[in-house]
Design a protein around this motif. Structure first.
Motif, PDB file in Angstrom:
ATOM      1  N   MET A   1      -6.781  61.261 -12.642  1.00 18.58           N
ATOM      2  CA  MET A   1      -5.668  60.386 -12.268  1.00 18.58           C
ATOM      3  C   MET A   1      -4.987  59.840 -13.515  1.00 18.58           C
ATOM      4  N   GLU A   2      -3.678  59.932 -13.574  1.00 15.96           N
ATOM      5  CA  GLU A   2      -2.923  59.300 -14.643  1.00 15.96           C
ATOM      6  C   GLU A   2      -2.543  57.898 -14.174  1.00 15.96           C
ATOM      7  N   SER A   3      -1.417  57.380 -14.633  1.00 18.31           N
ATOM      8  CA  SER A   3      -1.029  56.069 -14.091  1.00 18.31           C
ATOM      9  C   SER A   3      -0.762  56.240 -12.610  1.00 18.31           C
ATOM     10  N   GLU A   4      -1.123  55.222 -11.830  1.00  9.96           N
ATOM     11  CA  GLU A   4      -0.712  55.235 -10.437  1.00  9.96           C
ATOM     12  C   GLU A   4       0.791  55.042 -10.373  1.00  9.96           C
TER      13      GLU A   4
END
Lengths: 244, 310
Positions: A1-4
């Motif tokens: 996951m990167e930034s939400e």
């Protein structure tokens, strides 16, 4: 996951378009989404987060508005027409696949997603006894410990008018028990069904607004309006309430 | 001032990704019964050695979230910073009062203040940065519980002292992270030890990007949950230790920033890393902490510490 990319709260409005809904009732159903659009336009905190979908059903079920941001200017609101019987199983099976694919897509796009809520509106008795019950179980059963069932199961809030059978709709309240049980809403016996649908739209909007406020207070997911705030002509019931 | 005028002034200077409608349209409203609570607090200062040399630069900001502004609720985040009495350690505390409790800002304040006081007593004169976090948090939970009961009693809740602990925690509860930085470098790095209850988080920001010192919230979960551990309920702290070097920053934050940051590998991480390579002016820092990003409307608090180059 990167930034939400954001935290979203999905709502699914499921409406009965069997022949018995013809006329004023169907017109009232058609006004539900425009009314929600008006309410969201005044609630920027919420409109950023809420995603809405509409499914209609008779003998079959169809996605009439895929999960979307209702304030997106490119959205074309569906027009409704009646067609056939009242097979509850059809929209329940469709919900299962829609919710699963919508949430997977949103997560792949980088969003965090709160548990979805389903508003299920009908004026009749299911024409597919025996079939809808298993579709409902497939949609809502989840055993957290064993990780069996459907982890993205929705909260289900039934709305019944006119010919709807309370004891049937009552079985569709989900979750029925626990720390955050849902409820169902029934029109009073002598209530004009079209007016009752309009009242239910108010309840639905009040629930969406309340859910937004409750997210601001640390809860995740849907909140129903307290009974004392309910408009006239409609009453709420829990899963274990008796009918007199 | 009309809503239209307000909108003109609310347009944020820092936007990461889509700003969302709320950033432009929310009109801030005061809480009807908690007038003393500030919307935003901030600090910016340099920590000196006894001979006047710079040891570290500190920036701190706690900003009320758009959601609390829109719904007329107070900021429930809190932070604190102090240097221990012997000048050796810098102590940072960041707390996030749980939104479910109407008075959680009280729990956040008391966790920060009591925790810093306890750490100062424990560490002053200590020859290394070491904290027994389990007993520390046990004692702190008792402090927070007592202060919360006193506060409730002062507000006219006559049975504040006979309520159960879960009842107290339903009204006021908080997450909290503490970080202790040794201001004396060893082998060109500064030792840091950390203890956390709940979803506030501690990071080291350097050339390699954002390094979390604890597991990232909601990793691998099917659906998002805001459930977390919180004082004054008993909770096992997450402990960590590491090093911060000149050119890097120690960054302690609430989930208002931590959630959009995720693992620090996306656009939020990249932008904040670029903005915080060196200490910004404290007003800029505050505006940056309050960056606009669609659906991220929680309170935001960050304390960042940059050790000086020796």
């Amino acid at each position: 996951m990167e930034s939400e990319r954001g935290k979203l709260l999905p709502f699914y409005l499921v409406v009965d378009v069997s022949y018995s809904m013809q006329g004023k009732k169907l017109d009232a159903v058609g006004r539900i989404i425009p009314t929600i659009v008006d309410a969201l336009a005044k609630a920027p905190i919420l409109s950023d987060k809420v995603r809405f979908a509409m499914i209609d059903f008779a003998d079959d079920a169809q996605v009439r508005l895929p999960l979307c941001d209702l304030l997106d200017e490119h959205i074309v609101l569906p027009s409704l027409a009646t067609r056939g019987g009242t097979a509850f199983g059809a929209p329940l099976r469709l919900l299962r696949t829609e919710i699963e694919s919508n949430i997977k897509q949103l997560k792949a796009d980088g969003f965090a997603v709160h548990r979805p809520a389903v508003f299920f509106l009908s004026d009749g008795e299911p024409t597919d006894p025996g079939a809808w019950e298993s579709a409902f179980t497939d949609l809502t059963y989840y055993d957290k410990e064993k990780r069996q069932g459907f982890p993205m199961y929705p909260n289900v809030i039934p709305f019944g008018v006119e010919g709807a059978v309370p004891t049937t709709l009552q079985r569709m309240i989900h979750p029925a028990t626990g720390s955050k049980p849902m409820r169902m809403y029934l029109a009073d016996h002598n209530q004009d069904p079209a007016a009752a649908i309009t009242t239910m739209a108010e309840i639905l909007i009040s629930s969406i607004l309340k859910s937004g406020q409750s997210m601001a207070m640390g809860n995740s997911g849907i909140l129903l309006p307290p009974d004392e705030d309910l408009p006239g002509g409609v009453k709420s019931f829990g899963a274990d309430d008796d009918f007199v | 001032m009309s809503a239209e005028d307000m909108t003109q002034q609310c347009v944020p200077r820092y936007v990461i990704g889509e700003p969302g409608r709320a950033a432009a349209l929310v009109v801030p409203r005061p809480s009807a019964d908690l007038w003393g609570r500030k919307d935003t607090v901030l600090d910016g200062f340099q920590v000196d050695s006894p001979n006047g040399a710079a040891l570290a630069y500190v920036r701190a900001a706690s900003v009320r979230g758009l959601s609390h502004r829109a719904y007329a609720k107070v900021r429930q985040d809190a932070y604190g910073v102090r240097v221990t009495g012997d000048g050796r350690y810098l102590v940072v505390a960041v707390a996030d009062g749980l939104s479910a409790g109407a008075l959680s800002h009280v729990a956040a304040d008391t966790a920060v203040n009591r925790g810093i006081r306890r750490l100062n007593a424990l560490l002053t004169g200590a020859d290394q940065a070491a904290v027994e976090w389990a007993p520390f948090f046990r004692d702190l939970a008792a402090d927070v519980e007592r202060d919360c009961r006193d506060d409730l009693f002062d507000r006219g809740v006559a049975d504040a002292n006979s309520r159960t602990l879960p009842e107290i925690a339903a009204t006021m509860a908080t997450t909290v992270s503490f970080a202790v930085l040794d201001l004396i470098p060893f082998d060109s790095g500064h030792r840091v030890v950390m203890g956390t209850v709940g979803d506030t988080s501690v990071w080291v920001l350097g050339d390699g990007g954002w390094q979390p010192t604890q597991p990232v919230k909601n990793d691998g979960a099917d659906l998002h949950s805001s459930a977390t551990h919180a004082l004054p309920l008993p909770a096992e702290p997450v402990r960590a230790a590491g090093w911060v070097r000149p050119g890097e920053a120690l960054v302690v934050m609430t989930d208002g920033v931590g959630d959009p940051l995720g693992h620090g590998t996306g656009e939020v991480g990249a932008r904040l890393a670029q903005l915080w390579r060196t200490p910004p002016h404290e007003l800029e820092f505050t505006a940056q902490v309050g960056f606009a990003r669609k659906t991220y409307d929680d309170d935001r608090t960050v304390v960042a510490v940059w050790p000086a180059r020796g």
